[in-house]
Enzyme design. Structure first.
Site, PDB file in Angstrom:
ATOM      1  CB  SER A 195      74.159  21.632 -27.789  1.00  0.00           C
ATOM      2  OG  SER A 195      75.536  21.903 -27.920  1.00  0.00           O
ATOM      3  CG  ASP A 262      66.943  47.056 -26.056  1.00  0.00           C
ATOM      4  OD1 ASP A 262      66.011  46.477 -26.639  1.00  0.00           O
ATOM      5  OD2 ASP A 262      66.883  47.415 -24.864  1.00  0.00           O
ATOM      6  CG  ASP A 265      63.871  45.017 -30.847  1.00  0.00           C
ATOM      7  OD1 ASP A 265      63.198  45.868 -30.230  1.00  0.00           O
ATOM      8  OD2 ASP A 265      64.694  44.277 -30.281  1.00  0.00           O
ATOM      9  CG  ASP A 269      62.818  44.160 -25.025  1.00  0.00           C
ATOM     10  OD1 ASP A 269      63.921  44.377 -25.570  1.00  0.00           O
ATOM     11  OD2 ASP A 269      61.967  43.390 -25.524  1.00  0.00           O
ATOM     12  CB  VAL A 271      65.638  41.405 -25.852  1.00  0.00           C
ATOM     13  CG1 VAL A 271      65.796  40.227 -26.809  1.00  0.00           C
ATOM     14  CG2 VAL A 271      65.368  40.927 -24.435  1.00  0.00           C
ATOM     15  CG  ASP A 455      74.264  29.463 -29.618  1.00  0.00           C
ATOM     16  OD1 ASP A 455      75.381  29.442 -29.065  1.00  0.00           O
ATOM     17  OD2 ASP A 455      73.586  28.436 -29.799  1.00  0.00           O
ATOM     18  CG  HIS A 501      74.840  26.708 -26.753  1.00  0.00           C
ATOM     19  ND1 HIS A 501      74.660  26.480 -28.103  1.00  0.00           N
ATOM     20  CD2 HIS A 501      75.218  25.520 -26.224  1.00  0.00           C
ATOM     21  CE1 HIS A 501      74.927  25.220 -28.376  1.00  0.00           C
ATOM     22  NE2 HIS A 501      75.263  24.615 -27.250  1.00  0.00           N
TER      23      HIS A 501
END
Length: 588
Positions: A195, A262, A265, A269, A271, A455, A501
């Site tokens: 950060s 999701d 890719d 999962d 993500v 993020d 983040h």
């Protein structure tokens, strides 16, 4: 890394280890190790301020349960001829634990790190500085103005880059004397932060590059003017479109986007490992009409745009946080709600349609867009994040106010003007975007740069843009293949799939790197260059899974559920590439 014999380093360490803890942890030993005035140009030490106290079985670092014996040292110095005073704390491992290392930890928000003990886990001396404005007790935003209209430039430059660089230079000098090493002995020097701690790390690489052997910088808050004003952008979108969506509606939009993107890719999962494919192939309007429901409760803004993931080494991570009541929310996603989300993901443009800045990746939380419920009117209203509002009031308007009270008469053009004012005013201090890292690279430094792809505070594309700037400036005369080969020898950048983040993401159970320092030490001291980054999944169906993440610009593509390839995808890479014609000067 400057070339040193491993045998010679081992011999030096053995010599340091031969001294007893009680022999070295004394005021007289520390005073004897101080640089004589004139040794470090512009630095005059204050020997009368030295303290040294042995501490035993003390915990060290953020969240660590391991205990250490170390020498707690305080020194002070003044800038020659200035009459100021800067206090530094150092934590010296007992001689038998010292491994010829010096460690610098980053802070977060507007705070430098106040903890000097983070290096003990690595056999390293660590330091923390008060930067001359009592940074142990004050954050920089509390002292940036002497009064309305008057900037505290001393504090600004010290916070921006100077204090950490001086702390490191002084600390390395004292370290050699403290352990009885020769003046030309090698002390491996490392930086780690995320950060603003990532920005601080980049400031050291850019301006003090010859002092460091390795730097680990996560989600750097560089391009400070654009980044901080960008925190106001979501509120301006809502005001411009005259729609203030219930927070639950935005959550539904984000969660539905995650569910839809999701599989793109190659593995389902939870993500979104390829937000670029999501951006290229998914239309938010498909969510219109989907139902949402959230129970009544309270909402806490975590300050500085942090989401609910783990964070490391942040002194005041809840700075600017607020708590408010939210009633039960029940409805369906509206076209107006989707329009708000789409405009935010599209990023800031001026009234001519020229791009001014990039934005968060699609499927990232829309934290800055969260509205506030007015129980008197029964309506959702504008809720300006103090993260950006305070930057505008204190750094742009130069008024000692903690936030903007409203956005009356503010337009997208106003945001661009604020960004431009901040960029010009703080170009040589907070902006932290110098792309020529030759001093760091030529002295053998290694840079490990990472960023959570989802993020919601600092856009992942911000890091991509800086990496591209370094490549262009330093290797503009080389082919793409030659430039990539040259870069990966010393500067490696990784996007962390699904991560938020500076930590994991409660909405996406993806991997997160947990042993970056071990990787960096092995790279610097043993020459074992990584090609991929080790990360571990901590929750969800695949908890405990280890993933070796792809080094940018390659992107992950799963082959079934067990492994993924790192592929070249030019169309996807292009979606991460931005120019900013709204500004008349280059924006690195």
């Amino acid at each position: 890394m400057r070339q040193h014999s491993r045998m010679a380093v081992a011999a030096l360490a053995a010599g340091a280890n031969a001294a007893s803890f009680t022999d070295v942890c004394t005021v007289s030993n520390v005073k004897a190790a101080l640089p004589a005035n004139g040794t470090l140009l512009g630095i005059s030490m204050l020997p009368s301020a030295v303290t040294a106290n042995p501490l035993y079985n003390q915990s060290a670092g953020m969240g660590s349960t391991t205990t250490y014996d170390y020498c707690n040292v305080t020194v002070a110095y003044t800038h020659t001829g200035k009459g100021d005073k800067v206090v530094i704390k150092y934590a010296f491992p007992k001689p038998s634990d010292y491994e010829n290392r010096f460690y610098v930890a980053g802070g977060g928000g507007f705070s430098l790190s106040s903890d000097a003990t983070g290096g003990l886990a690595y056999g390293a001396v660590g330091g923390a500085t008060d930067a001359g404005y009592d940074a142990f007790d004050n954050s920089y935003d509390e002292v940036v103005l002497y009064g309305n209209g008057t900037i505290n430039w001393d504090a600004t430059y010290m916070f921006a880059y100077q204090a950490l660089g001086e702390m490191t230079r002084i600390g390395k000098y004292i370290t050699k004397g403290f352990y009885g090493q020769s003046s030309d002995s090698k002390v491996y020097t490392y930086y780690e932060g995320c950060s603003d701690g990532g920005r601080e790390g980049m400031s050291q690489v850019q301006r003090w590059g010859e002092e460091y052997d390795g730097a680990i910088t996560g989600a750097p808050a560089f391009r400070f003017a654009q980044q901080q004003v960008h925190h106001v952008f979501s509120s301006e979108v809502e005001q411009t479109l005259d729609y203030y969506p219930p927070p639950c509606e935005l959550k539904k939009i984000v969660n539905a986007t995650i569910a839809a993107c999701d599989p793109l890719d190659g593995r389902t999962d939870g993500v979104v490992s390829r937000t670029d494919l999501c951006k290229l192939n998914f239309n938010l309007t498909s969510i219109i009409g989907e139902p949402y429901y959230c129970a009544a409760g309270t909402s806490t803004s975590l300050g500085f745009g942090f989401s609910n993931g783990k964070r490391s080494n942040v002194k005041r991570q809840a700075e600017g946080s607020t708590t408010s009541y939210q009633p039960a929310q029940n409805g369906t996603v509206t076209a107006r709600g989707v329009a708000v989300a789409q405009a935010i993901y599209d990023g800031l443009h001026n009234s001519k349609g020229e791009r001014a800045y990039l934005s968060w990746q699609i499927a990232s939380e829309l934290s800055d867009a969260e509205t506030e419920y007015n129980s008197d009117t029964g309506k959702w209203e504008l809720n300006i994040p103090s993260t950006g509002g305070e930057y505008v009031t204190k750094f742009i308007q130069l008024l000692n106010l903690d936030n903007l009270s409203d956005l009356n008469n503010v337009t997208y053009d106003t945001l661009v003007d604020w960004m431009n004012t901040g960029m010009v005013r703080y170009m040589d201090s907070l902006q932290t975007t110098l792309p020529d890292l030759t001093p760091f690279q030529s002295s053998g430094g290694k840079l490990l740069h990472y960023h959570g792809e989802s993020d919601p505070s600092i856009p992942a594309a911000s890091s991509v843009h800086y990496w591209q700037a370094v490549r262009s400036v330093m290797y503009g005369d080389k082919t793409e293949e030659e430039a990539l080969e040259a870069l990966e020898d010393w500067y490696q950048f990784y996007l962390i799939p699904g991560a938020a983040h500076c930590g994991t993401n409660s909405l996406q159970p993806g991997p997160y790197p947990e042993n970056n320092m071990e990787i960096m030490i092995d790279w610097v001291e043993n020459g074992n260059k990584p090609s991929r980054l080790n990360a571990t999944v901590s929750s969800g169906t695949y908890a405990g899974e280890t993933q070796m993440l792809c080094q940018w610009p390659k992107r992950p593509l799963w082959r079934g559920n067990s492994s993924f390839d790192c592929v070249n995808d030019e169309k996807s890479i292009d979606s991460w590439t931005y120019e900013f014609p709204a500004f008349k000067v280059p924006v690195y």
